[in-house]
Scaffold this active site. Structure first.
Site, PDB file in Angstrom:
ATOM      1  N   SER A 190       4.188   3.484   4.733  1.00 20.26           N
ATOM      2  CA  SER A 190       4.811   2.622   5.740  1.00 20.26           C
ATOM      3  C   SER A 190       3.809   1.897   6.621  1.00 20.26           C
ATOM      4  O   SER A 190       4.120   0.826   7.157  1.00 20.26           O
ATOM      5  CB  SER A 190       5.738   3.464   6.623  1.00 20.26           C
ATOM      6  OG  SER A 190       5.043   4.568   7.187  1.00 20.26           O
ATOM      7  N   HIS A 207       5.185   3.507  14.539  1.00 12.66           N
ATOM      8  CA  HIS A 207       4.543   2.649  13.542  1.00 12.66           C
ATOM      9  C   HIS A 207       3.995   1.414  14.263  1.00 12.66           C
ATOM     10  O   HIS A 207       4.460   1.067  15.344  1.00 12.66           O
ATOM     11  CB  HIS A 207       5.541   2.233  12.457  1.00 12.66           C
ATOM     12  CG  HIS A 207       5.822   3.312  11.463  1.00 12.66           C
ATOM     13  ND1 HIS A 207       6.747   4.309  11.697  1.00 12.66           N
ATOM     14  CD2 HIS A 207       5.289   3.575  10.237  1.00 12.66           C
ATOM     15  CE1 HIS A 207       6.779   5.123  10.663  1.00 12.66           C
ATOM     16  NE2 HIS A 207       5.907   4.703   9.749  1.00 12.66           N
TER      17      HIS A 207
END
Length: 302
Positions: A21, A258
């Site tokens: 990711s 993230h």
């Protein structure tokens, strides 16, 4: 026979972007945007990732193949996810540059972080995960080596650039963030450091073997641990998303912890700098030309 520079090697063929990711662009992926290239929506590939930015900075002779997938482990990179072909199958002999971030899911970092956030405020359940995390990170060595070997088999002349993970919290945290005490944050920073050191040592040992045999290509590690210094979670201008909760569905959004758009731009800076800098040793890739061939623009022989 002309020895190619590091940049010439990288640009000579296709740029293939693999990984998890942190490479797919999870932190900026939106539900209503189509995934980049074919594949399940669950891979969450985004144009906001560092990959398209790198592709716009350098011109690659064979174009760009972007197939990183959110949630990927080293084993899934080799075996596939969501019914899609394994990422590794996107690497062919035409590849001249392969980038990837991998290992965070092997270490179970997302689950570890979640366990830290949902614990009782006075609990030590966060740090109590240390032994299990350390074991998983040590087991990563063997699986990462399999990935590097497989990339080399498929693209023996390519440069492989492995990107590490950033420190998620300030170096000296002083306040609680998302139910994470200062002690929790220091420990999570330590986990990120341990993960990066393990990945880095495997990649560096692999490149030493390539160089020892005088073989073409390289394996290069980019340590991103300090890359977000001053922009960690909790800072005024963070390069990482903090805890994001979808109130409609009452669940944690995958973009939590993230990179933001600024974070992916910082990653792009690291990768483009590494492309220019090279592995810190001469490349063994060469270009063979026929000395008897007419020079460009020369008159044809009579």
């Amino acid at each position: 026979m002309t020895r190619l520079t590091a940049v010439q090697v990288a640009q000579s063929g296709t740029y293939v972007a693999l990984g998890d990711s942190y490479s797919s662009g999870e932190g900026v992926w939106e539900l209503n945007q189509p995934p980049v290239n074919d594949g399940a929506d669950r891979c969450h590939r985004s144009e906001g990732s560092y990959v398209p930015l790198v592709a716009r900075t350098y011109r690659f002779g064979g174009g760009t193949a972007f197939y990183a997938c959110s949630g990927a482990t080293t084993r899934q990179l080799l075996s596939g996810q969501h019914g899609q072909p394994p990422q590794i199958t996107r690497v062919t002999s035409a590849a001249s540059l392969v980038t990837l971030s991998i290992g965070g899911n092997d270490a179970g970092f997302s689950k570890v972080l979640t366990g830290c956030i949902v614990k009782l405020p006075w609990s030590s359940a966060c740090v109590e995960q240390d032994a299990a995390v350390a074991r998983r990170i040590e087991e990563l060595r063997t699986d990462l080596l399999k990935v590097l070997r497989e990339v080399r088999v498929r693209a023996p002349a390519a440069r492989i650039i492995v990107l590490g993970y950033p420190r998620p919290f300030p170096k000296e945290p002083v306040e609680t963030i998302d139910n994470l005490s200062a002690a929790d944050q220091r420990w999570l920073n330590t986990v990120a450091r341990r993960l990066n050191d393990t990945v880095g040592s495997v990649v560096k040992d692999f490149d030493r073997a390539i160089a020892a045999f005088g073989a073409p290509g390289s394996a290069e590690y980019v340590d991103a641990y300090e890359a977000f210094d001053g922009h960690e979670v909790g800072r005024p201008q963070p390069y990482l998303n903090g805890l994001a909760v979808d109130m409609d569905e009452l669940q944690v959004n995958a973009r939590s912890y993230h990179p933001t758009g600024a974070g992916y731009r910082r990653f792009a800076e690291l990768i483009t700098h590494q492309i220019a800098a090279g592995p810190g040793r001469p490349m063994n890739n060469v270009l063979l030309t026929d000395p008897n061939a007419p020079r460009p623009g020369a008159a044809p022989p009579r």
